[in-house]
Enzyme design. Structure first.
Site, PDB file in Angstrom:
ATOM      1  N   TRP A 159       0.675  46.277  60.203  1.00 37.86           N
ATOM      2  CA  TRP A 159       0.259  46.331  61.741  1.00 37.86           C
ATOM      3  C   TRP A 159      -0.540  47.588  61.967  1.00 37.86           C
ATOM      4  O   TRP A 159       0.149  48.811  61.950  1.00 37.86           O
ATOM      5  CB  TRP A 159       1.357  46.153  62.593  1.00 37.86           C
ATOM      6  CG  TRP A 159       1.849  44.935  62.520  1.00 37.86           C
ATOM      7  CD1 TRP A 159       1.570  43.763  63.296  1.00 37.86           C
ATOM      8  CD2 TRP A 159       3.082  44.474  61.734  1.00 37.86           C
ATOM      9  NE1 TRP A 159       2.274  42.642  63.144  1.00 37.86           N
ATOM     10  CE2 TRP A 159       3.465  43.127  62.129  1.00 37.86           C
ATOM     11  CE3 TRP A 159       4.128  45.241  61.215  1.00 37.86           C
ATOM     12  CZ2 TRP A 159       4.355  42.366  61.545  1.00 37.86           C
ATOM     13  CZ3 TRP A 159       4.867  44.529  60.278  1.00 37.86           C
ATOM     14  CH2 TRP A 159       5.249  43.118  60.833  1.00 37.86           C
ATOM     15  N   HIS A 173       2.291  43.646  68.266  1.00 40.50           N
ATOM     16  CA  HIS A 173       2.758  42.180  68.627  1.00 40.50           C
ATOM     17  C   HIS A 173       3.479  41.913  69.605  1.00 40.50           C
ATOM     18  O   HIS A 173       4.064  43.090  70.316  1.00 40.50           O
ATOM     19  CB  HIS A 173       3.476  41.764  67.227  1.00 40.50           C
ATOM     20  CG  HIS A 173       4.386  42.702  66.578  1.00 40.50           C
ATOM     21  ND1 HIS A 173       5.149  42.344  65.485  1.00 40.50           N
ATOM     22  CD2 HIS A 173       5.012  43.865  67.313  1.00 40.50           C
ATOM     23  CE1 HIS A 173       5.854  43.263  65.223  1.00 40.50           C
ATOM     24  NE2 HIS A 173       5.728  44.311  66.067  1.00 40.50           N
ATOM     25  N   ARG A 199      -4.588  45.702  68.305  1.00 43.32           N
ATOM     26  CA  ARG A 199      -4.547  46.199  66.716  1.00 43.32           C
ATOM     27  C   ARG A 199      -5.854  47.123  66.286  1.00 43.32           C
ATOM     28  O   ARG A 199      -6.875  46.871  66.712  1.00 43.32           O
ATOM     29  CB  ARG A 199      -4.531  44.954  65.609  1.00 43.32           C
ATOM     30  CG  ARG A 199      -3.002  44.389  66.109  1.00 43.32           C
ATOM     31  CD  ARG A 199      -2.652  43.677  64.604  1.00 43.32           C
ATOM     32  NE  ARG A 199      -1.398  43.100  65.132  1.00 43.32           N
ATOM     33  CZ  ARG A 199      -0.843  42.073  64.484  1.00 43.32           C
ATOM     34  NH1 ARG A 199      -1.348  41.821  63.146  1.00 43.32           N
ATOM     35  NH2 ARG A 199       0.135  41.208  65.034  1.00 43.32           N
ATOM     36  N   GLN A 213      -0.799  37.108  71.979  1.00 47.48           N
ATOM     37  CA  GLN A 213       0.136  36.517  71.104  1.00 47.48           C
ATOM     38  C   GLN A 213       1.274  35.706  71.877  1.00 47.48           C
ATOM     39  O   GLN A 213       1.389  35.900  73.117  1.00 47.48           O
ATOM     40  CB  GLN A 213       0.928  37.339  70.111  1.00 47.48           C
ATOM     41  CG  GLN A 213       0.248  37.639  68.923  1.00 47.48           C
ATOM     42  CD  GLN A 213       1.149  38.569  68.040  1.00 47.48           C
ATOM     43  OE1 GLN A 213       2.354  39.005  68.349  1.00 47.48           O
ATOM     44  NE2 GLN A 213       0.737  38.689  66.802  1.00 47.48           N
ATOM     45  N   VAL A 256      12.346  39.056  60.153  1.00 44.12           N
ATOM     46  CA  VAL A 256      12.977  37.433  59.812  1.00 44.12           C
ATOM     47  C   VAL A 256      13.525  37.351  58.384  1.00 44.12           C
ATOM     48  O   VAL A 256      12.883  38.118  57.502  1.00 44.12           O
ATOM     49  CB  VAL A 256      12.047  36.526  60.245  1.00 44.12           C
ATOM     50  CG1 VAL A 256      11.934  36.387  61.716  1.00 44.12           C
ATOM     51  CG2 VAL A 256      10.850  36.803  59.656  1.00 44.12           C
ATOM     52  N   ALA A 310      12.695  32.909  65.342  1.00 47.41           N
ATOM     53  CA  ALA A 310      11.549  33.541  66.268  1.00 47.41           C
ATOM     54  C   ALA A 310      10.369  33.236  65.589  1.00 47.41           C
ATOM     55  O   ALA A 310      10.428  32.836  64.514  1.00 47.41           O
ATOM     56  CB  ALA A 310      11.944  35.151  66.128  1.00 47.41           C
TER      57      ALA A 310
HETATM   58  C1  FA5 Z   1       3.256  38.921  63.742  1.00 45.34           C
HETATM   59  O1  FA5 Z   1       2.596  39.706  64.660  1.00 45.34           O
HETATM   60  C2  FA5 Z   1       4.592  38.846  64.023  1.00 45.34           C
HETATM   61  N1  FA5 Z   1       5.112  39.716  65.039  1.00 45.34           N
HETATM   62  C3  FA5 Z   1       4.776  37.461  64.315  1.00 45.34           C
HETATM   63  C4  FA5 Z   1       6.164  37.238  63.881  1.00 45.34           C
HETATM   64  C5  FA5 Z   1       7.072  36.865  65.277  1.00 45.34           C
HETATM   65  C6  FA5 Z   1       6.658  36.612  62.797  1.00 45.34           C
HETATM   66  C7  FA5 Z   1       8.297  36.501  65.119  1.00 45.34           C
HETATM   67  C8  FA5 Z   1       8.125  36.257  62.501  1.00 45.34           C
HETATM   68  C9  FA5 Z   1       8.941  36.329  63.822  1.00 45.34           C
HETATM   69  P1  FA5 Z   1       1.084  38.631  62.178  1.00 45.34           P
HETATM   70  O2  FA5 Z   1       0.764  39.864  62.240  1.00 45.34           O
HETATM   71  O3  FA5 Z   1       0.741  37.366  61.064  1.00 45.34           O
HETATM   72  O4  FA5 Z   1       2.779  38.505  62.653  1.00 45.34           O
HETATM   73  O5  FA5 Z   1       0.369  37.964  63.622  1.00 45.34           O
HETATM   74  C10 FA5 Z   1       0.719  36.718  64.210  1.00 45.34           C
HETATM   75  C11 FA5 Z   1      -0.422  35.572  64.510  1.00 45.34           C
HETATM   76  O6  FA5 Z   1      -1.121  36.684  65.451  1.00 45.34           O
HETATM   77  C12 FA5 Z   1      -1.361  35.379  63.430  1.00 45.34           C
HETATM   78  O7  FA5 Z   1      -0.927  34.362  62.669  1.00 45.34           O
HETATM   79  C13 FA5 Z   1      -2.594  35.447  64.104  1.00 45.34           C
HETATM   80  O8  FA5 Z   1      -2.882  34.081  64.693  1.00 45.34           O
HETATM   81  C14 FA5 Z   1      -2.571  36.247  65.213  1.00 45.34           C
HETATM   82  N2  FA5 Z   1      -3.260  37.642  65.105  1.00 45.34           N
HETATM   83  C15 FA5 Z   1      -2.929  38.602  64.086  1.00 45.34           C
HETATM   84  N3  FA5 Z   1      -3.757  39.549  64.107  1.00 45.34           N
HETATM   85  C16 FA5 Z   1      -4.784  39.074  64.945  1.00 45.34           C
HETATM   86  C17 FA5 Z   1      -6.301  39.598  65.535  1.00 45.34           C
HETATM   87  N4  FA5 Z   1      -6.479  40.810  65.083  1.00 45.34           N
HETATM   88  N5  FA5 Z   1      -6.935  38.705  66.462  1.00 45.34           N
HETATM   89  C18 FA5 Z   1      -6.410  37.565  66.655  1.00 45.34           C
HETATM   90  N6  FA5 Z   1      -5.278  37.156  66.302  1.00 45.34           N
HETATM   91  C19 FA5 Z   1      -4.578  37.701  65.600  1.00 45.34           C
END
Ligand code: FA5
Length: 354
Positions: A159, A173, A199, A213, A256, A310
């Site tokens: 992240w 997130h 981010r 999100q 998780v 989650a």
């Molecule tokens: C997370 O942020 C974890 N907190 C998700 C999670 C929650 C996992 C609970 C397990 C349990 P990740 O970095 O993959 O994971 O982001 C989750 C989703 O947010 C991605 O699949 C994507 O659809 C969206 N996302 C991530 N980064 C961006 C971005 N820069 N712009 C738009 N959407 C994004």
């Protein structure tokens, strides 16, 4: 799109603005418009030249020319309305007919992201989930430590963070709300959080530095992966009003165990590949898994008695899919072509920026 076409479209738009500025009558406007947009006009010629382009470039070039054409037509019709309104009225025109319908007032519409938020809130609250919220400015503890990501853990690199002073940050997130909800309500628990995240990332068609999100957390006795998959399939199918194609891959998230990534078949290209899905036919949408015992402990819940799942879903990406917006940046840009609902649009929402 080729530089040449880009250049031609810029020139023809500038020419239209110039002609509109100098036209003194509605007739002059009509003539100028047909010189530009008619079959033999500059835009007509550009459209005709598409046939000479390589096959794979034609669709995109056609789309760009049509967007420019609609934009120019809108400019002309606004200018025409202005001139007509300013023209002196005849006696017949001045009579008022109360039986005529009033002028059409252009309507705004709900932002696609807000609309998806409302729909998810509605779907999940029917499953007994409570809508929960948390701060966008978070502490290191809630964003990382309590989620089983200590300071030295390499997973922090997953992240890219906007750091503020004194260990504060803009939440990367919505997962910190998991801990806040556990602290507030204990177990059993069903909550959803729909909010903005940040981010420090380079933006492209599917990545924004500010995006939404959608987090879900369910904790009870005997919760399993089957519950997780059932809830995710149900909420996506309800949102898109038909069964959607999904695939589950193993994924690593420290909070998780086991963890998964859920991808959805790209609805923007129907799976054939486009910039938004990085030409893979799949859009990465959801990170998910079974809540790690350390996270339950951080939320003061006994992992011997309770289990939970989650998920964290890219809400902005879902809005793109649902409303056919091909570039995530359009959603934060104020561009009405992307923001207005399909039935109220005056041009296509597919605004390619790559
Ligand atoms: C997370 O942020 C974890 N907190 C998700 C999670 C929650 C996992 C609970 C397990 C349990 P990740 O970095 O993959 O994971 O982001 C989750 C989703 O947010 C991605 O699949 C994507 O659809 C969206 N996302 C991530 N980064 C961006 C971005 N820069 N712009 C738009 N959407 C994004």
């Amino acid at each position: 799109m080729s530089e040449q076409l880009n250049d031609d479209l810029r020139k023809v738009t500038a020419e239209a603005e110039q002609l509109i500025a100098t036209a003194g009558t509605v007739d002059e406007l009509r003539q100028a418009e047909s010189r530009l947009t008619g079959k033999k006009g500059t835009l007509g010629q550009l459209l005709a030249s598409i046939g000479k382009l390589p096959k794979e470039d034609r669709a995109e070039a056609g789309q760009q020319i049509n967007v420019a054409k609609r934009d120019i037509e809108d400019k002309f019709s606004l200018a025409r309305a202005r001139l007509e309104a300013a023209a002196p009225k005849t006696a017949a025109e001045q009579t008022f007919d109360p039986t005529l319908p009033g002028p059409v007032v252009p309507r705004g519409s709900i932002h696609p992201v807000t609309s998806v938020i409302w729909e998810f809130e509605d779907i999940l609250s029917r499953l007994g989930f409570v809508v929960f919220g948390g701060p966008e400015m978070e502490t290191d503890y809630y964003n990382f430590d309590a989620l089983n990501i200590p300071e030295t853990h390499p997973a922090r690199d997953q992240w890219d963070t906007f750091w503020l002073d004194n260990d504060w940050l803009l939440r990367t997130h919505t997962s910190p709300c998991q801990i806040r909800a556990m602290e507030k309500y204990g177990a059993p628990l069903r909550v959803i959080v729909l909010g903005r995240c940040f981010r420090y990332e380079t933006e492209d068609a599917s990545h924004a530095n500010t995006f939404h999100q959608f987090e879900g957390l369910m904790i009870d006795r005997d919760i399993s992966i089957a519950n997780l998959v059932a809830v995710m399939k149900l909420m996506l199918s309800e949102l898109f009003h038909h069964e959607v194609k999904v695939r589950l891959r193993p994924g690593f998230f420290p909070f998780v165990e086991p963890g998964f990534e859920l991808d959805m078949g790209c609805l923007l290209c129907g799976g054939s590949g486009c910039p938004a899905c990085k030409h893979s036919g799949w859009m990465e949408l959801i990170g998910c898994g079974m809540v790690h015992p350390n996270v339950l402990r951080a939320g003061k819940i006994d992992p011997e008695q309770y289990t939970g799942f989650a998920f964290g879903l890219g809400l902005t990406r879902v809005a793109m899919m649902k409303y056919g917006v091909a570039d995530i940046r359009s959603l934060n840009s104020g561009d009405l072509r992307a923001l207005i609902r399909p039935e109220q649009r005056f041009g296509p929402a597919i605004i390619e920026k790559e």
